[in-house]
Scaffold this motif. Structure first.
Motif, PDB file in Angstrom:
ATOM      1  N   ILE A   1       9.345  25.408  55.087  1.00 23.63           N
ATOM      2  CA  ILE A   1       8.403  24.556  56.166  1.00 23.63           C
ATOM      3  C   ILE A   1       6.896  24.620  56.297  1.00 23.63           C
TER       4      ILE A   1
ATOM      5  N   SER B   1       3.032  23.659  57.478  1.00 22.43           N
ATOM      6  CA  SER B   1       2.578  23.445  58.696  1.00 22.43           C
ATOM      7  C   SER B   1       0.848  22.982  59.002  1.00 22.43           C
TER       8      SER B   1
ATOM      9  N   SER C   1      10.763  22.061  58.055  1.00 20.75           N
ATOM     10  CA  SER C   1      10.524  22.191  59.003  1.00 20.75           C
ATOM     11  C   SER C   1       8.938  22.594  59.840  1.00 20.75           C
TER      12      SER C   1
ATOM     13  N   LYS D   1       4.922  22.165  62.077  1.00 20.13           N
ATOM     14  CA  LYS D   1       4.610  23.208  62.975  1.00 20.13           C
ATOM     15  C   LYS D   1       3.528  22.623  63.265  1.00 20.13           C
TER      16      LYS D   1
END
Length: 257
Positions: free
Chosen positions: A177, A179, A222, A224
């Motif tokens: 992830i 971010s 992903s 964020k």
């Protein structure tokens, strides 16, 4: 005078044949009391052992010790199932803990590789790592990649972004992830109405550059954006705000903690 018949010697000897059944009776009574005493502890395993022992001793009897357990058959089966389930649960917990420890060791190895890169390139004031319950966290200061208020990685910093991408190559791969985070100073740039939008775009643009590495699979990544809402330092000082402006790479564990 009639002559008295001479008595046989056998008639003078007292008949003791009753002693044998009497001894057997005493033995059976003793065995019965032992069984009753043992069964009072409700120990099924001991009762079965005693039963087998006496059945072997009294093979010619009526089989009064052939009962398998003082507990009902259904209850015995339930108890065995419960014990089996308990053993299986303990084994599963041990296996899970073993896998978790192996996973943490693998993350620690990745952390050492990243730390070696940081030391080699003298980036300790700009990059840092930490191993947490959530996974391996790599924090990158925004001034390493971006100009103030911009979401585009600077051309001069593409080399660092590509080298970080190479550090993320793992076999088998892990979920990652990326971010973005900002300080709490309101943004004045027209392209972004808020720090939240800026943080999202920084995470996405950095991820795009990382995924140009053909060894990385986009399905494991992903992005964020958290804006100013997950600070790691106080925004009351310039040093604190600098720490809050960052991009984070979270390498997730394969086994839940």
């Amino acid at each position: 005078m009639s002559r008295r018949k001479k008595k046989d010697k056998g008639e003078e000897h007292i008949d003791e044949s009753w002693l044998l059944p009497y001894a057997d009776l005493l033995t059976l009574l003793l065995a019965l009391f032992i069984v009753l005493y043992s069964s009072s502890s409700i120990d099924a395993q001991k009762f079965q052992e005693i039963s087998r022992a006496f059945n072997s001793a009294f093979t010619g009897g009526t089989g009064i010790f052939e009962f398998p357990s003082p507990m009902p058959e259904g209850q015995m089966q339930t108890s065995d199932v419960d014990k089996k389930d308990e053993v299986n649960k303990e084994n599963e917990e041990k296996e899970k803990e073993f896998k978790h420890q192996a996973d943490q060791q693998e993350l620690a190895t990745i952390q050492n590789k990243v730390n070696t890169y940081i030391e080699k390139n003298r980036l300790s004031d700009k990059l840092e790592t930490s191993l947490t319950v959530e996974g391996l966290l790599v924090s990158i200061r925004d001034n390493v990649l971006f100009s103030p208020g911009s979401a585009d990685v600077r051309p001069n910093d593409l080399k660092i972004a590509n080298e970080i991408a190479e550090l993320l190559v793992m076999e088998p791969p892990r979920n990652i992830i990326i971010s973005g985070h900002t300080d709490n100073v309101p943004i004045g740039n027209a392209p972004f109405e808020s720090n939240w939008e800026l943080s999202v775009m920084r995470a996405i643009n950095f991820m795009k550059i990382v995924l140009k590495n053909d060894k990385l699979d986009p399905r494991w990544f992903s992005a964020k954006g958290f804006g100013e809402y997950q600070p790691v330092a106080s925004n009351d000082s310039s040093q604190g705000r600098a720490k809050n402006r960052r991009v984070e790479i979270l390498i997730l564990p394969r086994i839940g903690s």
